[in-house]
Design an enzyme around this catalytic site. Structure first.
Site, PDB file in Angstrom:
ATOM      1  N   LYS A  22       0.815  -1.246  -0.108  1.00 38.76           N
ATOM      2  CA  LYS A  22      -0.108  -0.013   0.115  1.00 38.76           C
ATOM      3  C   LYS A  22       0.762   1.311  -0.016  1.00 38.76           C
ATOM      4  CE  LYS A  22      -1.580   1.716   4.001  1.00 38.76           C
ATOM      5  NZ  LYS A  22      -1.128   2.999   4.415  1.00 38.76           N
ATOM      6  N   ASN A  23       1.910   1.213   0.927  1.00 34.01           N
ATOM      7  CA  ASN A  23       2.758   2.344   1.074  1.00 34.01           C
ATOM      8  C   ASN A  23       3.796   2.532  -0.027  1.00 34.01           C
ATOM      9  OD1 ASN A  23       1.277   3.083   3.356  1.00 34.01           O
ATOM     10  ND2 ASN A  23       2.815   2.485   4.645  1.00 34.01           N
ATOM     11  N   ARG A  92      -3.874  10.130   4.618  1.00 32.88           N
ATOM     12  CA  ARG A  92      -2.579  10.743   4.732  1.00 32.88           C
ATOM     13  C   ARG A  92      -1.743  10.958   3.328  1.00 32.88           C
ATOM     14  NH1 ARG A  92       0.637  14.138   7.640  1.00 32.88           N
ATOM     15  NH2 ARG A  92       2.979  13.768   7.043  1.00 32.88           N
ATOM     16  N   CYS A 116      -4.858   8.184   9.683  1.00 34.15           N
ATOM     17  CA  CYS A 116      -5.134   7.599  10.787  1.00 34.15           C
ATOM     18  C   CYS A 116      -4.861   8.728  11.856  1.00 34.15           C
ATOM     19  CB  CYS A 116      -4.062   6.398  10.992  1.00 34.15           C
ATOM     20  SG  CYS A 116      -4.848   4.998  10.392  1.00 34.15           S
ATOM     21  N   ARG A 121       0.277  14.366  12.742  1.00 34.38           N
ATOM     22  CA  ARG A 121       0.812  13.982  11.195  1.00 34.38           C
ATOM     23  C   ARG A 121       0.895  15.692  10.324  1.00 34.38           C
ATOM     24  NH1 ARG A 121      -1.157   8.899   9.866  1.00 34.38           N
ATOM     25  NH2 ARG A 121       0.609   8.863   8.308  1.00 34.38           N
ATOM     26  N   ASP A 124       4.787  20.120   8.227  1.00 30.23           N
ATOM     27  CA  ASP A 124       5.884  21.135   8.033  1.00 30.23           C
ATOM     28  C   ASP A 124       7.271  20.900   7.356  1.00 30.23           C
ATOM     29  OD1 ASP A 124       6.200  19.548  10.236  1.00 30.23           O
ATOM     30  OD2 ASP A 124       7.932  20.613  11.085  1.00 30.23           O
ATOM     31  N   LEU A 125       7.647  19.454   7.223  1.00 37.48           N
ATOM     32  CA  LEU A 125       8.905  19.068   6.525  1.00 37.48           C
ATOM     33  C   LEU A 125       8.707  19.095   5.311  1.00 37.48           C
ATOM     34  CD1 LEU A 125      10.237  16.230   8.804  1.00 37.48           C
ATOM     35  CD2 LEU A 125      10.474  18.681   9.342  1.00 37.48           C
ATOM     36  N   ASP A 306       4.855   0.598  12.088  1.00 44.05           N
ATOM     37  CA  ASP A 306       3.575  -0.092  11.429  1.00 44.05           C
ATOM     38  C   ASP A 306       3.554  -1.572  11.862  1.00 44.05           C
ATOM     39  OD1 ASP A 306       3.691   1.558   8.171  1.00 44.05           O
ATOM     40  OD2 ASP A 306       3.206   2.249  10.201  1.00 44.05           O
ATOM     41  N   ARG A 398      -8.307  -0.220   4.753  1.00 39.49           N
ATOM     42  CA  ARG A 398      -7.405   0.646   4.332  1.00 39.49           C
ATOM     43  C   ARG A 398      -5.967   0.033   3.871  1.00 39.49           C
ATOM     44  NH1 ARG A 398      -6.706   5.867   7.556  1.00 39.49           N
ATOM     45  NH2 ARG A 398      -5.564   6.199   5.759  1.00 39.49           N
TER      46      ARG A 398
HETATM   47  C1  EPZ Z   1       4.525   6.908   6.102  1.00 40.85           C
HETATM   48  O1  EPZ Z   1       3.720   8.014   6.879  1.00 40.85           O
HETATM   49  C2  EPZ Z   1       3.783   5.683   6.044  1.00 40.85           C
HETATM   50  N1  EPZ Z   1       2.260   6.178   5.350  1.00 40.85           N
HETATM   51  C3  EPZ Z   1       3.163   5.289   7.452  1.00 40.85           C
HETATM   52  O2  EPZ Z   1       2.321   4.100   7.358  1.00 40.85           O
HETATM   53  C4  EPZ Z   1       4.194   5.031   8.321  1.00 40.85           C
HETATM   54  O3  EPZ Z   1       4.032   4.739   9.633  1.00 40.85           O
HETATM   55  C5  EPZ Z   1       5.416   6.129   8.255  1.00 40.85           C
HETATM   56  O4  EPZ Z   1       5.424   6.643   7.069  1.00 40.85           O
HETATM   57  C6  EPZ Z   1       6.587   5.723   9.252  1.00 40.85           C
HETATM   58  O5  EPZ Z   1       7.324   4.727   8.431  1.00 40.85           O
HETATM   59  C7  EPZ Z   1       2.321   6.111   3.926  1.00 40.85           C
HETATM   60  O6  EPZ Z   1       3.344   5.810   3.385  1.00 40.85           O
HETATM   61  C8  EPZ Z   1       1.168   6.168   2.937  1.00 40.85           C
HETATM   62  P1  EPZ Z   1       6.652  10.217   8.250  1.00 40.85           P
HETATM   63  P2  EPZ Z   1       4.086   9.383   6.828  1.00 40.85           P
HETATM   64  O7  EPZ Z   1       6.545  11.541   7.268  1.00 40.85           O
HETATM   65  O8  EPZ Z   1       4.985   9.652   5.538  1.00 40.85           O
HETATM   66  C9  EPZ Z   1       6.597  13.451  11.809  1.00 40.85           C
HETATM   67  C10 EPZ Z   1       0.429   2.700   7.809  1.00 40.85           C
HETATM   68  O9  EPZ Z   1      -0.234   2.306   8.763  1.00 40.85           O
HETATM   69  N2  EPZ Z   1       6.488  14.265  10.359  1.00 40.85           N
HETATM   70  O10 EPZ Z   1       7.695   9.371   8.016  1.00 40.85           O
HETATM   71  O11 EPZ Z   1       3.381  10.195   7.211  1.00 40.85           O
HETATM   72  C11 EPZ Z   1       5.293  12.781  11.955  1.00 40.85           C
HETATM   73  O12 EPZ Z   1       4.581  13.246  12.844  1.00 40.85           O
HETATM   74  C12 EPZ Z   1       0.912   4.186   7.788  1.00 40.85           C
HETATM   75  O13 EPZ Z   1       0.294   2.083   6.800  1.00 40.85           O
HETATM   76  C13 EPZ Z   1       6.731  15.788  10.947  1.00 40.85           C
HETATM   77  O14 EPZ Z   1       6.945  16.314  12.176  1.00 40.85           O
HETATM   78  O15 EPZ Z   1       5.277   9.347   8.128  1.00 40.85           O
HETATM   79  C14 EPZ Z   1       5.719  11.302  12.624  1.00 40.85           C
HETATM   80  O16 EPZ Z   1       6.093  11.790  14.026  1.00 40.85           O
HETATM   81  C15 EPZ Z   1       0.561   4.850   9.267  1.00 40.85           C
HETATM   82  N3  EPZ Z   1       6.443  16.715   9.936  1.00 40.85           N
HETATM   83  C16 EPZ Z   1       7.216  11.269  11.857  1.00 40.85           C
HETATM   84  O17 EPZ Z   1       7.696  12.378  11.476  1.00 40.85           O
HETATM   85  C17 EPZ Z   1       6.292  16.376   8.457  1.00 40.85           C
HETATM   86  O18 EPZ Z   1       6.211  17.403   7.821  1.00 40.85           O
HETATM   87  C18 EPZ Z   1       7.271  10.159  10.812  1.00 40.85           C
HETATM   88  O19 EPZ Z   1       6.445  10.468   9.770  1.00 40.85           O
HETATM   89  C19 EPZ Z   1       6.317  14.894   8.352  1.00 40.85           C
HETATM   90  C20 EPZ Z   1       6.397  13.969   9.472  1.00 40.85           C
END
Ligand code: EPZ
Length: 417
Positions: A22-23, A92, A116, A121, A124-125, A306, A398
């Site tokens: 999915k991801n 997301r 979720c 979520r 900012d990055l 995950d 999902r």
């Molecule tokens: C991806 O989410 C995955 N989703 C998530 O899987 C997965 O848990 C996550 O990566 C971590 O591996 C998809 O790929 C669709 P991140 P993503 O940006 O991209 C913080 C599932 O169950 N952050 O790596 O949203 C954030 O709050 C889902 O399949 C910021 O602070 O994850 C978190 O604490 C759930 N600012 C951390 O980084 C930002 O701009 C990791 O987030 C972006 C993220």
């Protein structure tokens, strides 16, 4: 409201192919916006999140046809830069359309993504990085109005955190930017590598995928390609956890064992015997599971956040005390109270969860609060004595295609009501 019913206790056994990721599918669909001509993605899972991404492509003017695991996209006629709010809020991943829409059309209008309830979520990055590439981004009332008046220009970007989504967004914008973009502290997940592989198949030049520093040469025209999506490592981890929890024996085919390097040792420590070939993973569970050393979720190649919930469900039946530290999301233990209703013994405090193994779990009515937490309840339900009814199973759908059919195919009586 969908309700997943599971009749336990049952022993998971047999062989089953791993679902497409999915991801990986979601950012790949966003990437098709950048390709001239037709792109075909194979091994795509039939999931509501994937359908939502196809709807976003169609709302932008693309032709997008999904059939039997294949999704064909033609983005020749992109006619707008605006993504409808109701589609943005569905998942997301919608935020990963920002980079390609901006790169392709010079503008983008969208609202904050859904997803979720596992944490704030923030994005900012994503925003900071795209601004470094020359984007002008204004935020008003939850709406993002983005433009690139002079087009995008390559830049050196350092991510404070190896965000998966931000890395994907930057990659998709950078291939449209003039010049070279480097991303330091980039995410290293297999889904990043799959996206880089796809973009290179379409004509992009990208170096370092899977490492902490990515280098993208922008401005090269991208053509369509046929690309097979990698197997879903979290789906695989979920089924391995269920086989372990039910004292079963399972063979996952079409797998990529290398993607589960952080997970397999934990299952072995619990007493499971695991054998891998090039594309299969076989697990044989012990009669009684052992508690495991502290599981700390980390960016890849650390233990994946995950897989925390499904694996926690397994440790509920392990002899001894297991400890989890959830370092990625701030609200990812919503499955714990539901597992307690099944007879588990779990205490959570902030990032930490302490699981005392119990001899038995019992089927009852529980509620999925998020995707992976719902999957954890299915793992527990397979081993529990009696019938488990998991409400809000649409959250599980999902990320797991026809989970009731997959479970039934390997000996776990399951159906949807
Ligand atoms: C991806 O989410 C995955 N989703 C998530 O899987 C997965 O848990 C996550 O990566 C971590 O591996 C998809 O790929 C669709 P991140 P993503 O940006 O991209 C913080 C599932 O169950 N952050 O790596 O949203 C954030 O709050 C889902 O399949 C910021 O602070 O994850 C978190 O604490 C759930 N600012 C951390 O980084 C930002 O701009 C990791 O987030 C972006 C993220």
């Amino acid at each position: 409201m969908a309700c997943l019913m599971i009749q336990g206790p049952a022993r998971m056994e047999g062989s089953i192919p791993v679902q497409g990721s999915k991801n990986s599918t979601l950012p790949l669909l966003a990437a098709t916006l950048l390709c001239k001509g037709e792109t075909v993605l194979e091994n795509c899972p039939a999931l509501s999140d994937v359908t939502a991404c196809c709807e976003i492509l169609r709302s932008l003017g693309c032709r997008c046809v999904a059939d039997e695991g294949k999704i064909a996209v033609n983005a020749e006629d992109v006619v707008t830069s605006e993504i409808p709010d109701e589609l943005m809020r569905e998942l997301r991943s919608s935020i990963v359309f920002l980079g390609p829409v901006l790169g392709r059309t010079g503008r983008a209008e969208l609202t904050f993504p859904g997803g979720c309830e596992i944490g704030a979520r923030p994005i900012d990055l994503h925003i900071a990085a795209l601004k470094k590439l020359g984007a002008v981004i204004e935020e008003s009332g939850g709406r993002l109005c983005c433009s690139a008046p002079q087009g995008l220009t390559g830049a050196d970007i350092v991510l404070p955190f190896p965000s998966v989504g931000a890395t994907e967004n930057i990659m998709l914008a950078a291939v449209c930017a003039k010049g070279i973009t480097t991303i330091k502290n980039a995410a290293r997940e297999p889904e990043i590598v799959d996206l880089a592989d796809f973009l290179q198949e379409c004509g992009a030049k990208i170096g370092g995928a899977g490492e902490s520093t990515l280098c993208i040469e922008g401005g090269r025209p991208l053509h369509g390609a046929v690309h097979r999506v990698i197997p879903d490592r979290i789906w695989a981890a979920t089924f391995l956890s269920a086989a372990a929890a039910t004292g079963g024996e399972i063979c996952l085919t079409g797998a990529q064992p290398a993607h589960l390097v952080p997970v397999l040792p934990v299952l072995e420590e619990a007493g499971c015997r695991i054998r891998c070939t090039y594309d299969t993973i076989t697990l044989k569970a012990p009669a009684v599971l052992r508690a495991v050393s502290p599981v700390r979720t980390m960016p890849y190649p650390g233990f994946p956040t995950d897989a925390q919930a499904p694996l926690m469900a397994m440790t509920c039946l392990a002899r001894g005390t297991s400890l989890f530290v959830e370092n990625i999301f701030e609200c990812r233990y919503k499955h714990a109270p539901e597992l307690l209703r099944m007879g588990a013994n779990i205490r959570t405090e902030g990032k930490v969860a302490v699981v005392e193994g119990v001899r038995r779990l019992f089927g009852t009515r529980v509620c999925a609060r998020d995707l992976r937490g719902g999957a954890a309840l299915a793992v527990a339900g397979a081993a529990a004595y009696g019938q488990t009814a998991i409400e809000h199973a649409e959250l599980i759908e999902r990320g797991y295609e026809s989970l009731e059919k997959s479970l039934s195919a390997v000996g776990i009586p399951a159906w949807m009501e």
